[in-house]
Write an enzyme that holds these catalytic residues in place. Sequence first.
Site, PDB file in Angstrom:
ATOM      1  N   GLU A  94       7.813  12.861   0.526  1.00  0.00           N
ATOM      2  CA  GLU A  94       8.417  14.068   1.067  1.00  0.00           C
ATOM      3  C   GLU A  94       7.440  14.775   2.013  1.00  0.00           C
ATOM      4  OE1 GLU A  94      11.713  15.234  -2.227  1.00  0.00           O
ATOM      5  OE2 GLU A  94       9.747  16.080  -2.578  1.00  0.00           O
ATOM      6  N   CYS A 107       3.435  20.223   5.837  1.00  0.00           N
ATOM      7  CA  CYS A 107       2.738  19.742   4.643  1.00  0.00           C
ATOM      8  C   CYS A 107       3.024  18.243   4.509  1.00  0.00           C
ATOM      9  CB  CYS A 107       3.266  20.521   3.437  1.00  0.00           C
ATOM     10  SG  CYS A 107       2.482  20.063   1.913  1.00  0.00           S
ATOM     11  N   CYS A 114       0.802   9.680  -7.120  1.00  0.00           N
ATOM     12  CA  CYS A 114      -0.602  10.109  -7.138  1.00  0.00           C
ATOM     13  C   CYS A 114      -1.253   9.586  -8.408  1.00  0.00           C
ATOM     14  CB  CYS A 114      -0.679  11.637  -7.109  1.00  0.00           C
ATOM     15  SG  CYS A 114      -2.391  12.248  -6.976  1.00  0.00           S
ATOM     16  N   CYS A 118      -2.962  15.356 -12.584  1.00  0.00           N
ATOM     17  CA  CYS A 118      -3.139  16.779 -12.872  1.00  0.00           C
ATOM     18  C   CYS A 118      -1.951  17.224 -13.725  1.00  0.00           C
ATOM     19  CB  CYS A 118      -3.218  17.591 -11.580  1.00  0.00           C
ATOM     20  SG  CYS A 118      -4.638  17.123 -10.565  1.00  0.00           S
ATOM     21  N   CYS A 121       1.411  19.086 -12.243  1.00  0.00           N
ATOM     22  CA  CYS A 121       1.956  18.629 -10.955  1.00  0.00           C
ATOM     23  C   CYS A 121       3.078  17.612 -11.153  1.00  0.00           C
ATOM     24  CB  CYS A 121       0.826  18.032 -10.119  1.00  0.00           C
ATOM     25  SG  CYS A 121       1.396  17.439  -8.523  1.00  0.00           S
ATOM     26  N   CYS A 341       4.749  23.902  -3.757  1.00  0.00           N
ATOM     27  CA  CYS A 341       3.569  23.155  -4.210  1.00  0.00           C
ATOM     28  C   CYS A 341       3.823  22.502  -5.554  1.00  0.00           C
ATOM     29  CB  CYS A 341       2.379  24.079  -4.449  1.00  0.00           C
ATOM     30  SG  CYS A 341       1.832  24.919  -3.013  1.00  0.00           S
TER      31      CYS A 341
HETATM   32  N1  SAH Z   1      -4.217  16.025  -4.229  1.00  0.00           N
HETATM   33  C1  SAH Z   1      -4.501  17.133  -3.369  1.00  0.00           C
HETATM   34  C2  SAH Z   1      -3.344  17.553  -2.479  1.00  0.00           C
HETATM   35  C3  SAH Z   1      -1.980  17.790  -3.103  1.00  0.00           C
HETATM   36  S1  SAH Z   1      -1.610  19.180  -3.966  1.00  0.00           S
HETATM   37  C4  SAH Z   1      -5.021  18.297  -4.166  1.00  0.00           C
HETATM   38  O1  SAH Z   1      -5.026  18.217  -5.389  1.00  0.00           O
HETATM   39  O2  SAH Z   1      -5.490  19.265  -3.585  1.00  0.00           O
HETATM   40  C5  SAH Z   1      -1.304  20.625  -3.180  1.00  0.00           C
HETATM   41  C6  SAH Z   1      -1.642  21.842  -4.065  1.00  0.00           C
HETATM   42  O3  SAH Z   1      -0.565  22.199  -4.952  1.00  0.00           O
HETATM   43  C7  SAH Z   1      -2.848  21.586  -4.958  1.00  0.00           C
HETATM   44  O4  SAH Z   1      -3.688  22.688  -4.981  1.00  0.00           O
HETATM   45  C8  SAH Z   1      -2.182  21.399  -6.292  1.00  0.00           C
HETATM   46  O5  SAH Z   1      -3.067  21.566  -7.355  1.00  0.00           O
HETATM   47  C9  SAH Z   1      -1.078  22.419  -6.247  1.00  0.00           C
HETATM   48  N2  SAH Z   1      -0.052  22.214  -7.263  1.00  0.00           N
HETATM   49  C10 SAH Z   1       0.279  21.073  -7.874  1.00  0.00           C
HETATM   50  N3  SAH Z   1       1.288  21.280  -8.768  1.00  0.00           N
HETATM   51  C11 SAH Z   1       1.593  22.594  -8.692  1.00  0.00           C
HETATM   52  C12 SAH Z   1       2.585  23.409  -9.333  1.00  0.00           C
HETATM   53  N4  SAH Z   1       3.449  22.901 -10.213  1.00  0.00           N
HETATM   54  N5  SAH Z   1       2.619  24.708  -9.003  1.00  0.00           N
HETATM   55  C13 SAH Z   1       1.777  25.220  -8.094  1.00  0.00           C
HETATM   56  N6  SAH Z   1       0.842  24.496  -7.439  1.00  0.00           N
HETATM   57  C14 SAH Z   1       0.750  23.194  -7.746  1.00  0.00           C
END
Ligand code: SAH
Length: 362
Positions: A94, A107, A114, A118, A121, A341
């Site tokens: 996406e 974005c 991935c 985390c 996410c 995000c």
């Molecule tokens: N892998 C990279 C880029 C992708 S994430 C990274 O970790 O930075 C883009 C951002 O969204 C990151 O800061 C991530 O931690 C955040 N993110 C992921 N899941 C989220 C959620 N459910 N709510 C808010 N932010 C989230």
Amino acid sequence: MADPVNLLNLDRGSMQAFFEDMGEKPFRATQIVKWIHQLGVTDFDAMTNLSKLLRSSLPERAEIRLPVITHTQTSVDGTQKWLMQLDATGNCVETVFIPEENRGTLCISSQVGCPLDCRFCATAKQGFNRNLSTAEIIAQLWLAMDQLHQFRDKQHRITNVVMMGMGEPLLNFDNVLPALRLMTDDQAYGLAKRRVTVSTAGVVPGIDRLAQSCNVALAVSLHAANDEIRDRIVPINRKYPLAELLAACKRYAKIQGGESITFEYVMLNGVNDDTAQARQLVRLLADIPAKINLIPFNPFPGAEFHCPDRNRIDAFRDILVKGGFVTTTRKTRGDDIAAACGQLVGQVRARAQRHQPEKVTH
Ligand code: SAH
């Protein structure tokens, strides 16, 4: 005969090598980069400043192959999300466009799924399938521009690119780098380096490589002020703990000449959002040029976390501001179309075994 080269995989340096190999002059590289990336032309016959002979011989050696947009969604707030199908096996990612008053941010995704897992996410939940090629990364910008072009107005102009879509860009360094070069090449997209941001969960060797090769703006997904909590919610912290990560950030800031690094901090109710942790964060970042971006947690089906209420987020922010940090709370955009995000889920062909952080390669 060899398969045709997809010219979207080549930055200007590699394009020059490609044309020299064909017995052509290096300036052909600049011409074709302009046609493809500035003018959005993919038909060799329409590239009128190339010789007729070159135009007719190119299709044997080269192609310009783009992913296919299979779904488009537009939020009530103007955010747009495209699902792009990358290959015949059905891998999808996406890409999201976020219009704001004075800028338009695209974005971009760097991996199908991935591997980093985390906890908060949605992308992590679908596992990891593969890296995107340079062509698939830059094509997201090409296609988004092509889609937005029809509007011909300020609200639909892409002024910034953030590698904050699906995947960990620094675990796909070799393919991300040429795409960053194209984004910042005056003959291609011509974006200023500070308008292109790579966001990482903390792949330390990748941060150092980026500093050496293309020091665009850096964002670090910090999310915790101590190793105990960070180990739990961002598992790559077990491989590159906070001390190492912040040392790499300092090196990056130094090479960049003091530009701030953005630290992202997802607010998870009862996990990382109390005021003691805000104070810890102030101490942790004390000697780094840092901006802090608080991200209210965006829920997704099956998520084990909740977003704190506004007062809690504001109290956390106030401590950071008092501590001397420029701190913003990210507005949630496009949540009605799951474009915020951490909500991005493309389609992963086969749910590959997720790498354990200890085994992450780079
Ligand atoms: N892998 C990279 C880029 C992708 S994430 C990274 O970790 O930075 C883009 C951002 O969204 C990151 O800061 C991530 O931690 C955040 N993110 C992921 N899941 C989220 C959620 N459910 N709510 C808010 N932010 C989230």
